[in-house]
Design an enzyme around this catalytic site. Structure first.
Site, PDB file in Angstrom:
ATOM      1  N   ARG A  24      -7.347  23.997   5.931  1.00 31.66           N
ATOM      2  CA  ARG A  24      -8.485  25.061   5.428  1.00 31.66           C
ATOM      3  C   ARG A  24      -8.301  24.850   3.734  1.00 31.66           C
ATOM      4  O   ARG A  24      -8.914  24.728   2.834  1.00 31.66           O
ATOM      5  CB  ARG A  24      -8.422  26.482   5.653  1.00 31.66           C
ATOM      6  N   ASN A  42     -10.963  29.467  10.055  1.00 35.87           N
ATOM      7  CA  ASN A  42     -10.488  28.931  11.553  1.00 35.87           C
ATOM      8  C   ASN A  42     -11.219  29.633  12.386  1.00 35.87           C
ATOM      9  O   ASN A  42     -11.765  30.524  12.398  1.00 35.87           O
ATOM     10  CB  ASN A  42      -9.281  29.626  11.792  1.00 35.87           C
TER      11      ASN A  42
END
Length: 96
Positions: A24, A42
């Site tokens: 990320r 996520n």
């Protein structure tokens, strides 16, 4: 193609070893560098969901980077859907 310079929005689902490997953060850094807005998040199934909005050509460049991913990741696949743009996006963030 002029359509690559048009604004677009893509929803991407990245599978493989993409959680717990700074995926990320990597996505945010690349997307911000390209001037894209959106987020990386996520998912409970182990994938990372990415929403990216901006010039279509820049989203495609982000996609190329996501296929490689950060050093510790192992990207097995990316599902991409072109969607309507989000008005409320103003930066690229990491969602928890």
């Amino acid at each position: 193609m002029s359509e690559n310079n048009e604004n677009a929005c893509a929803e991407m689902y990245v599978s493989g070893r993409v959680q717990g490997v700074y995926f990320r953060s990597f996505t945010q850094k690349v997307a911000t560098g390209l001037g894209l807005v959106g987020y990386a998040q996520n998912l409970p199934d182990g994938r990372v969901r990415v929403i990216a909005q901006g010039k279509r050509s820049l989203i495609l460049e982000l996609l190329d980077n996501l296929r490689i991913g950060p050093e510790l990741s192992n990207v097995e696949g990316i599902e991409v859907m072109w969607i309507d743009t989000y008005d409320e996006l103003s930066e690229f963030v990491i969602k928890r």
